[in-house]
Design an enzyme around this catalytic site. Structure first.
Site, PDB file in Angstrom:
ATOM      1  N   ASP A 129     -33.073  42.940  35.408  1.00 41.48           N
ATOM      2  CA  ASP A 129     -31.667  43.078  34.381  1.00 41.48           C
ATOM      3  C   ASP A 129     -30.811  42.699  35.490  1.00 41.48           C
ATOM      4  O   ASP A 129     -30.504  43.060  36.467  1.00 41.48           O
ATOM      5  CB  ASP A 129     -31.907  44.221  33.600  1.00 41.48           C
ATOM      6  CG  ASP A 129     -33.126  44.487  32.717  1.00 41.48           C
ATOM      7  OD1 ASP A 129     -33.446  43.476  32.201  1.00 41.48           O
ATOM      8  OD2 ASP A 129     -33.359  45.581  32.553  1.00 41.48           O
ATOM      9  N   ASP A 178     -33.722  40.066  26.647  1.00 44.79           N
ATOM     10  CA  ASP A 178     -33.193  41.091  25.787  1.00 44.79           C
ATOM     11  C   ASP A 178     -32.260  40.706  24.782  1.00 44.79           C
ATOM     12  O   ASP A 178     -32.218  41.153  23.666  1.00 44.79           O
ATOM     13  CB  ASP A 178     -32.440  42.501  26.795  1.00 44.79           C
ATOM     14  CG  ASP A 178     -33.628  43.121  27.844  1.00 44.79           C
ATOM     15  OD1 ASP A 178     -34.905  42.819  27.382  1.00 44.79           O
ATOM     16  OD2 ASP A 178     -33.233  43.472  28.932  1.00 44.79           O
TER      17      ASP A 178
END
Length: 122
Positions: free
Chosen positions: A76, A98
Site C-alpha cells: 500500500d 483498493d
C-alpha cells in the site's frame, strides 16, 4: 496525499493481519472464493453498471492477490489525510487495487439504493 510504502499482510485497511504462511493461504482462499462468487454474479449481470462495478471489485481483488502470492503481502502506498488548526483526519494507507474495490462497491450501492428506485417508480 502522501506517498508512503507499507506492507499489508492483512486484508483491506490492515484488518486480520497474518504473519505466517498459513494465514496468508487462508486469506488467499477466502479471496479466491469471493472472486468466484462475484464472477458468477458477473455472468448474470443485468446491466452495465453492475458489470462494471463487479469487474472493478474482481480486478482489485485479483491485483491484491498477485501481490500476496508474489511477496506475501500487499504493498500500500497512498496516504490520504486532512488537517486544520485543531484537528487532523488520517485515512488508511491504500493502493490502486483498493481504490478499484471501493469504486465497485460504491457502484453497487448506487445501483441498489438510487438507480433501482427509478426502475420501480410508477
Amino acid at each position: 496525499f502522501d506517498l508512503v510504502l507499507t506492507r499489508n499482510t492483512g486484508i483491506s485497511y490492515g484488518l486480520f493481519q497474518s504473519q505466517g504462511p498459513l494465514g496468508q493461504w487462508v486469506l488467499l482462499g477466502v479471496k479466491a472464493a469471493a472472486v468466484l462468487l462475484l464472477w458468477a454474479w458477473l455472468s448474470r449481470a443485468a446491466n452495465r453498471l453492475t458489470a462494471l462495478a463487479l469487474g472493478l471489485i474482481i480486478g482489485g481483488a485479483f491485483g491484491n492477490a498477485i501481490d500476496r502470492l508474489a511477496y506475501g503481502w500487499v504493498e500500500d502506498f497512498v496516504f490520504f489525510h486532512l488537517s486544520g488548526a485543531n484537528w487532523r483526519f488520517n485515512w488508511y494507507v491504500f493502493n490502486l487495487a483498493d481504490t478499484a474495490i471501493v469504486a465497485g462497491v460504491i457502484g453497487l450501492l448506487y445501483e441498489s439504493f438510487i438507480a433501482g428506485r427509478a426502475v420501480k417508480a410508477p
